[in-house]
Write a protein that holds these residues in place. Sequence first.
Motif, mmCIF file in Angstrom:
data_model
loop_
_atom_site.group_PDB
_atom_site.id
_atom_site.type_symbol
_atom_site.label_atom_id
_atom_site.label_comp_id
_atom_site.label_asym_id
_atom_site.label_seq_id
_atom_site.Cartn_x
_atom_site.Cartn_y
_atom_site.Cartn_z
ATOM 1 N N ALA A 196 0.804 -1.226 0.000
ATOM 2 C CA ALA A 196 0.000 0.000 0.000
ATOM 3 C C ALA A 196 0.834 1.272 0.000
ATOM 4 N N LEU A 197 2.142 1.163 -0.083
ATOM 5 C CA LEU A 197 2.977 2.357 -0.052
ATOM 6 C C LEU A 197 2.962 3.072 -1.401
ATOM 7 N N SER A 198 2.785 4.350 -1.367
ATOM 8 C CA SER A 198 2.880 5.221 -2.536
ATOM 9 C C SER A 198 1.812 4.975 -3.595
ATOM 10 N N TRP A 199 0.610 4.659 -3.190
ATOM 11 C CA TRP A 199 -0.453 4.450 -4.173
ATOM 12 C C TRP A 199 -0.755 5.723 -4.939
ATOM 13 N N LEU A 200 -0.803 6.831 -4.253
ATOM 14 C CA LEU A 200 -1.189 8.069 -4.906
ATOM 15 C C LEU A 200 -0.163 8.496 -5.949
ATOM 16 N N LYS A 201 1.098 8.221 -5.697
ATOM 17 C CA LYS A 201 2.132 8.558 -6.668
ATOM 18 C C LYS A 201 2.103 7.627 -7.871
ATOM 19 N N SER A 202 1.503 6.448 -7.716
ATOM 20 C CA SER A 202 1.558 5.447 -8.772
ATOM 21 C C SER A 202 0.388 5.548 -9.738
ATOM 22 N N GLU A 203 -0.121 6.759 -9.963
ATOM 23 C CA GLU A 203 -1.282 6.896 -10.843
ATOM 24 C C GLU A 203 -0.991 6.459 -12.284
ATOM 25 N N THR A 204 0.276 6.336 -12.632
ATOM 26 C CA THR A 204 0.615 5.864 -13.970
ATOM 27 C C THR A 204 0.848 4.357 -14.005
ATOM 28 N N ASP A 205 0.650 3.680 -12.884
ATOM 29 C CA ASP A 205 0.808 2.231 -12.803
ATOM 30 C C ASP A 205 -0.192 1.574 -13.758
ATOM 31 N N PRO A 206 0.264 0.743 -14.703
ATOM 32 C CA PRO A 206 -0.655 0.130 -15.668
ATOM 33 C C PRO A 206 -1.675 -0.817 -15.036
ATOM 34 N N SER A 207 -1.423 -1.312 -13.817
ATOM 35 C CA SER A 207 -2.392 -2.200 -13.183
ATOM 36 C C SER A 207 -3.536 -1.430 -12.521
ATOM 37 N N VAL A 208 -3.374 -0.116 -12.368
ATOM 38 C CA VAL A 208 -4.436 0.699 -11.773
ATOM 39 C C VAL A 208 -5.481 0.998 -12.829
ATOM 40 N N LYS A 209 -6.703 0.546 -12.562
ATOM 41 C CA LYS A 209 -7.801 0.756 -13.499
ATOM 42 C C LYS A 209 -8.443 2.121 -13.276
ATOM 43 N N SER A 210 -8.651 2.502 -11.987
ATOM 44 C CA SER A 210 -9.260 3.794 -11.717
ATOM 45 C C SER A 210 -9.032 4.249 -10.283
ATOM 46 N N TYR A 211 -9.080 5.566 -10.118
ATOM 47 C CA TYR A 211 -9.071 6.225 -8.816
ATOM 48 C C TYR A 211 -10.431 6.887 -8.670
ATOM 49 N N GLU A 212 -11.054 6.749 -7.494
ATOM 50 C CA GLU A 212 -12.345 7.394 -7.293
ATOM 51 C C GLU A 212 -12.466 7.895 -5.859
ATOM 52 N N VAL A 213 -12.796 9.185 -5.705
ATOM 53 C CA VAL A 213 -13.071 9.746 -4.385
ATOM 54 C C VAL A 213 -14.444 9.226 -3.978
ATOM 55 N N ILE A 214 -14.498 8.518 -2.846
ATOM 56 C CA ILE A 214 -15.772 7.958 -2.391
ATOM 57 C C ILE A 214 -16.293 8.664 -1.146
ATOM 58 N N GLY A 215 -15.539 9.598 -0.616
ATOM 59 C CA GLY A 215 -15.967 10.338 0.564
ATOM 60 C C GLY A 215 -14.793 11.042 1.191
ATOM 61 N N ASN A 216 -14.968 11.427 2.449
ATOM 62 C CA ASN A 216 -13.870 12.046 3.190
ATOM 63 C C ASN A 216 -13.970 11.639 4.654
ATOM 64 N N ILE A 217 -12.882 11.829 5.383
ATOM 65 C CA ILE A 217 -12.804 11.364 6.769
ATOM 66 C C ILE A 217 -13.678 12.175 7.722
ATOM 67 N N TYR A 218 -14.151 13.325 7.291
ATOM 68 C CA TYR A 218 -14.940 14.197 8.156
ATOM 69 C C TYR A 218 -16.430 13.856 8.110
#
Length: 147
Positions: A116-138
């Motif tokens: 789980a390290l550096s997921w946000l930096k790996s947005e160009t990772d070919p195995s990543v299909k999509s990123y989706e904001v599903i909510g927030n901690i507040y």
Amino acid sequence: MREIKFRGMGINGEWDYGNLSIIKQKIKSMGIEPGSYISNKAGVPFAYRVRPETVGQYTGLKDKNGREIYKGDIIRITYDTNWSEEPYYIGEVKFLDNENYPAFDLRPWIDCEMNALSWLKSETDPSVKSYEVIGNIYEEPELLESK
């Protein structure tokens, strides 16, 4: 160069977006109390007082729906693999300056078989299909406990 802006939840429960100002002393001439304020480019006359614990900086990234990703967002990352089910990871966007890592990244809140390290930096990772904001901690902290 990424756009620098912030969001914060106002006293009324609405989200405000723009520049962040932290007022440490009362400005008597304008009737402004100490606190955290989000304003548009016009500045203080058009500033909204926000709850300081909800202030988050924009990462410069957008999800699959074009939604801006901020510190404090909960993101679902879906992977394209050969597994029988579509795997995903849920994490909170954090700014890790206190860990000698001055960058935005995701922190794991669930057990995950993948690193789980550096997921946000790996947005160009070919195995990543999509990123989706599903909510927030507040507003939806239970999303971190759901999987």
